[in-house]
Design a protein around this motif. Structure first.
Motif, PDB file in Angstrom:
ATOM      1  N   GLU A 132       0.826  -1.203   0.000  1.00 27.97           N
ATOM      2  CA  GLU A 132       0.000   0.000   0.000  1.00 27.97           C
ATOM      3  C   GLU A 132       0.862   1.255   0.000  1.00 27.97           C
ATOM      4  N   SER A 133       1.946   1.254   0.785  1.00 28.69           N
ATOM      5  CA  SER A 133       2.826   2.428   0.815  1.00 28.69           C
ATOM      6  C   SER A 133       3.549   2.599  -0.522  1.00 28.69           C
ATOM      7  N   GLN A 148       1.104   4.276  -2.777  1.00 26.30           N
ATOM      8  CA  GLN A 148       0.947   5.685  -2.420  1.00 26.30           C
ATOM      9  C   GLN A 148       2.127   6.509  -2.918  1.00 26.30           C
TER      10      GLN A 148
END
Length: 171
Positions: free
Chosen positions: A154-155, A158
């Motif tokens: 997820e990071s 992002q």
């Protein structure tokens, strides 16, 4: 050999187009990398090793290859959400046993394996059956930037989004 030449030409074309302008002067879509997701069953017969190779994912020798393992799945009204951990990942058991999920790679394949300080055949199936992995290929200058958080999938997404990049998902 011809396949490698074709892959190199395709990558040059893709990276050459990443700086192009879209309609009305808007930036075009940048392809940051590729993603593949798959389930692995480790066991004694495959020596707790899995070799992943996908001819549809283009990799340069200078690219960074990241591998994530789904540690758990969280319930959500839209459907289950996987929690991804970056490999290598080490699990410490109360009895002193240590289990490590790790990988190595070339620009042609990724080898994912389990290692431990004990007989792996004594593991309970939750640690070696139906293990969900994601392989993500990104240009090394993005992956090596210390300002980019790549610890979770997820990071990574992002960070890519902040920079206007997109990751092709081949799931």
């Amino acid at each position: 050999m011809n396949k490698i030449k074709l892959i190199v030409i395709a990558l040059i074309a893709v990276f050459g187009l990443t700086n192009c302008e879209g309609d009305k002067g808007e930036p075009g879509v940048n392809i940051l990398g590729n993603t593949a997701e798959f389930t692995v069953n480790f066991n004694d017969s495959n020596e707790f090793t899995y070799l992943f190779s996908d001819n549809n994912i283009e990799v340069l020798e200078s690219d960074a290859v990241l591998v994530y393992r789904s540690e758990q799945s969280i319930s959500d009204p839209t459907g289950p959400i996987d929690v991804w951990k970056l490999l290598p990942e080490t699990i410490y058991f109360d009895n002193g046993d240590i289990l490590t999920y790790s990988f190595d790679h070339t620009f042609r394949d990724v080898r994912i394996f389990i290692d431990g300080n004990f007989d792996l055949s004594t593991l309970t199936p939750e640690y070696y059956q139906n293990q969900l992995f994601r392989v993500v290929v990104v240009p090394s200058d993005f992956a090596n930037n210390p300002n980019n958080d790549l610890q979770t999938y997820e990071s990574l997404m992002q960070e890519a989004s902040k920079k206007g990049f997109q990751i092709d998902r081949k799931l």
